[in-house]
Design an enzyme around this catalytic site. Structure first.
Site, short mmCIF file in Angstrom:
data_model
loop_
_atom_site.label_atom_id
_atom_site.label_comp_id
_atom_site.label_asym_id
_atom_site.label_seq_id
_atom_site.Cartn_x
_atom_site.Cartn_y
_atom_site.Cartn_z
CG ASP A 1 -2.08 0.88 1.15
OD1 ASP A 1 -2.16 1.72 0.10
OD2 ASP A 1 -3.10 0.81 1.75
C1 BGC Z 1 -5.10 3.18 -0.07
C2 BGC Z 1 -5.07 2.16 -1.10
C3 BGC Z 1 -4.80 2.99 -2.42
C4 BGC Z 1 -3.69 3.77 -2.18
C5 BGC Z 1 -3.16 4.51 -3.67
C6 BGC Z 1 -4.02 4.02 -0.18
O1 BGC Z 1 -3.95 5.35 0.97
O2 BGC Z 1 -5.17 2.57 1.12
O3 BGC Z 1 -6.22 1.54 -1.02
O4 BGC Z 1 -5.01 2.12 -3.34
O5 BGC Z 1 -3.62 4.47 -1.37
O6 BGC Z 1 -4.04 5.63 -3.75
#
Ligand code: BGC
Length: 828
Positions: free
Chosen positions: A236
């Site tokens: 993530d």
């Molecule tokens: C989220 C993810 C997301 C990523 C990119 C993170 O803060 O938890 O679900 O895909 O950001 O935006």
């Protein structure tokens, strides 16, 4: 390309080149390596649409009904259709790698990303996720199942430790990931949190042990019996905090880039012998495999020729309407109030804040910019036709920020054309670049001209009416604001203490200014300060015309209700209430909406309430109104879908994927706040409908509930075990109503422990759907795989089936059992 050819490509890269490929080139891409024919791999969120690599109105996206709505379909075929449409748009946007689905479970109704996940039940989540992945990947675009694993809440999400016992982890939280892997998913995202003390990006036993090890041909996963996942494990965003631990754990790609804990540090670790180069090669191989699968590698097999179809809007409208759930529909006179025949009314009051400002989606990284959002007011007015008078009253205001300045009400001071002028300026105030924008809420994540120290926005705002106007800047950071001839104001706004980055985006602080204006336009200028080392800026410019006081709005709604034949109320949450980055603190509708529903219903007994929310809310008025239609966050065509559902042009045949409690306090798990950094999943699998059943708490509307527009009789059920050990069930249902309708037959499994007195409440084991005409009988076949029948044996560390009798309950919801049978299972 075959594996050998990919391995050969890996062999042509230096260690530096290989490691460089394993951290993003920026926020949304992996770098190209022309020497081996690898093109830049574009990455994009998310579960409600394909945002692309920019976050604004210039690259609009189809906005889908949000994930809880897709789960409410209880229909893998329809979910696959939605996934294929999303995949097609990803192809059009040049996106290789799509960051969805989100398969974390609805453990507590307060969970901020509830709207973004599917369900409280692992079987429904698993089937929905697998279908979504198949749909997206059918277009040649990689899906990413996320967030692996234990990411059920947002409070302290970067750091909390989810303490989950082994059986619960295996039986409840991992199966949706397992289903996605078995459906062939090409990527998995490791979560921010830890599980049992180990950060998920460092978690070898789960990333490598559960996902990657083994060939997946065994009966399930266990030590050395992993699922054979051959795709990419990506972190993530900003989740990776170590170099060697994460590299050794089986994480393949660190996002975003260009900096991060790998890079030179990982090269050095390999040179020191702390990380095997073969481990790096395996990661690169997986990235190249993803590139090959998505057509980003020279020599890959050609992809199916797909692009966004012309009828995409119509498809979104249809899916959204089907997913809506009829929670309540009482007789008023001879018939239930829904569906509403436009020919039977002459004056309709459309009331509620969400009638005009539909919340089409939730907040956070799932957010996309649709080209349009159809409001329920527009669509209902159209559907009711010219013979019906429609009175609209918002009743209450639930938006915290002032309305965004619309491009229709703003002109670029330099050209006089519609829009707002944005200049990127250096510390001396010189303009480095400039653009005209058709929106006034801005998100810049990189991509600014080098040396940018400020972003200046200017516009001449059209003033509708002289008087007291309110303007505001929303956002985090330092701003300089000038309105008309007034003196410049310096404004500094800080994020909330301990708040998430996303919170600053979704729930920004706001600085309001009151100005008396007599002129026809007013010049507004704001400069947002930018840190050249962190070129991220998110802010908005907002404006409110003079308008009626709150009390007048409320009274106007009550008056409209009294004068109408029928009221359609559209109430709901906002994307500030339901968002990534923070959890909810209660389940109440924002503002005075509950009071408004009571007041309106007291005036007009023919009141239909449409609830526009992604996750459960308390509905203290639910027994005082004859009809309640749950519309979810229905996406860009939501208004039309609501009108279709209300008038019965489409049957709102959705079923709840989650339990709706009477009050928040009834939820088996409520708090999402870690205690000393730990979220202890002490309830095991006793949350959601099983938790309510165990505690004997009757919910407002149970898991699986949904009335549709017809009625059903359950006539017969048979079940037997096939050669593979799966249970095959057939349920005969009759449509006893007057309309063609769709039924979702749910099979719950009981008697698992063999002692009905002490057994845990039944759990969902499978479901099937049918469409039947009035009086038609349909037989619904449902297969329950042996894997679903099995339980995780902690001592043996494998899946086991207890020999003996099970009860199978065919039901219309977790609280509406209709017909039962028994089946004898052989043990293993
Ligand atoms: C989220 C993810 C997301 C990523 C990119 C993170 O803060 O938890 O679900 O895909 O950001 O935006």
């Amino acid at each position: 390309m075959d594996n050998k050819a990919l391995v050969e490509l890996v062999g042509r890269l230096t260690l530096e080149q290989k490691v460089a490929l394993l951290t993003g080139e920026d926020f949304w891409s992996l770098r190209a390596v022309p020497e081996i024919g690898l093109r830049k791999l574009l990455v994009s969120d998310g579960p409600a649409g394909v945002r692309g690599t920019t976050w604004d109105e210039r690259d609009p996206s189809l906005l889908f009904p949000n994930p809880t709505a897709l789960a409410a379909l209880w229909d893998p075929g329809q979910v696959r259709r939605a996934g294929a449409l999303m995949g097609a748009q990803a192809r059009d946007k040049g996106v290789a790698w799509h960051l969805a689905p989100n398969v974390n479970l609805h453990r507590s109704p307060l969970g901020g990303r509830h709207f973004e996940c599917y369900s409280e039940d692992p079987v429904l989540t698993a089937k929905t996720a697998a279908a979504f992945v198949e749909g997206v990947q059918s277009a040649g675009v990689a899906s990413t199942v996320k967030h692996f694993v234990g990411n059920e809440s947002e409070t302290e999400r970067m750091t909390y430790d989810a303490v989950i016992d082994e059986a619960t982890l295996r039986e409840v939280y991992l199966p949706p990931f397992e289903a996605a892997v078995r459906a062939g998913v090409w990527s998995v995202m490791a979560a921010y949190n830890s599980v049992d003390g180990v950060s998920m990006t460092d978690n070898g036993p789960l990333i490598t042990g559960v996902l990657k090890d083994g060939d997946g041909s065994g009966p399930g996963f266990g030590p050395g019996l992993g699922l054979g996942f051959d795709g990419v494990a990506v972190s993530d965003w900003f989740a990776t905090r170590s170099t060697t631990e994460s590299a050794d754990a089986g994480l393949d790609v660190v996002m975003p880039g260009p900096t991060g804990p790998w890079g030179e540090a990982l090269v050095a670790a390999v040179r020191r012998g702390e990380v095997e180069e073969s481990a790096i090669d395996d990661k690169v191989l997986r990235v190249l495999r993803l590139a090959d699968r998505t057509g980003f590698l020279d020599g890959s097999d050609p992809l199916p020729p797909v692009s966004t179809p012309d009828d995409a809007d119509a498809q979104l409208r249809d899916i959204a309407a089907r997913a809506m759930v009829v929670l309540r529909n009482e007789q008023v006179g001879a018939d239930p109030l829904l569906p509403l025949d436009p020919g039977s009314v002459s004056r309709v009051a459309v009331i509620g804040p969400n009638a005009e400002l539909l919340t089409a989606q939730g907040g956070g990284s799932a957010h996309v910019n649709p080209a349009h959002v159809i409001s329920p007011l527009t669509a209902l007015t159209e559907a009711l036709g010219p013979m019906v008078t429609v009175d609209f009253a918002e009743g209450v205001v639930t938006q915290r920020l002032l309305p965004a300045i619309t491009p229709q009400a703003a002109t670029d001071p330099d050209t006089g054309h519609p829009g707002l002028r944005v200049d990127f300026i250096d510390p001396a105030g010189d303009v480095l670049g400039s653009e005209v924008r058709q929106a006034s809420r801005f998100v810049f994540m990189g991509g600014l001209p080098a040396g940018t120290a400020g972003i200046r926005v200017r516009a001449d705002v059209v003033i509708g009416q002289a008087g007291n106007h309110q303007f505001s800047v929303s956002g985090v950071g330092a701003f300089r604001l000038v309105i008309g001839d007034n003196a410049p104001m310096k404004i500094t706004m800080s994020p909330s203490a301990g708040g998430d980055l996303v919170e600053g985006l979704v729930k920004p602080p706001e600085h309001r200014v009151d100005v008396e204006i007599e002129t026809e336009t007013v010049r507004i200028e704001v400069v947002a300060q930018v840190d050249p080392n962190l070129p991220i800026a998110m802010f908005g410019l907002n404006h409110q015309e003079p308008g009626p006081a709150e009390e007048e709005l409320f009274q106007a709604a009550v008056d409209a209700a009294r004068a109408a034949d029928v009221v359609v109320m559209v109430v709901g949450t906002t994307d500030e209430v339901e968002s990534e980055g923070f959890d909810r603190t209660d389940l109440r509708l924002p503002g005075r909406q509950d009071e408004l529903v009571h007041a309106v219903a007291a005036q007009n007994p023919r009141t239909i309430v449409v609830v526009n929310a992604g996750a459960p809310v308390e509905m203290p008025w639910r027994d005082s109104v004859p009809a309640v239609l749950w519309a979810w966050f229905p996406g860009q065509e939501g208004g039309y879908a609501i009108a279709d559902a209300v008038t019965g042009a489409v049957e709102p045949g959705g079923r709840l994927p989650t339990t709706f409690p009477k009050t928040a306090a009834d939820a088996p798990v409520l708090s999402t706040a870690p205690v000393d950094g730990k979220v202890v999943y002490a309830e095991g699998s006793m949350f959601g409908y099983r938790g309510y059943a165990k505690a004997e708490i009757v919910p407002a509307y149970p898991f699986g509930h949904g009335l549709g527009y017809t009625t059903w009789e359950y006539e017969d059920i048979t079940a037997g075990v096939n050669a593979a050990g799966d249970v095959e069930v057939a349920v005969k249902v009759r449509n006893t109503g007057e309309r063609i309708g769709r039924e979702v037959v749910q099979i719950y499994l009981a008697c698992e422990g063999g002692d009905p007195q002490r057994d845990d409440p039944p759990r969902l084991a499978g479901f099937g759907t049918t469409l039947a005409a009035p009086n038609e009988i349909a037989t619904v076949p449902i297969t329950i795989s042996r894997r679903v029948l099995a339980r995780w044996d902690v001592a043996r560390r494998e899946w086991c089936v207890r020999a003996g009798v099970r009860e199978l309950i065919a039901a219309r919801s977790a609280w509406d059992a209709r017909i039962r049978t028994r089946v004898e299972l052989a043990g293993s």
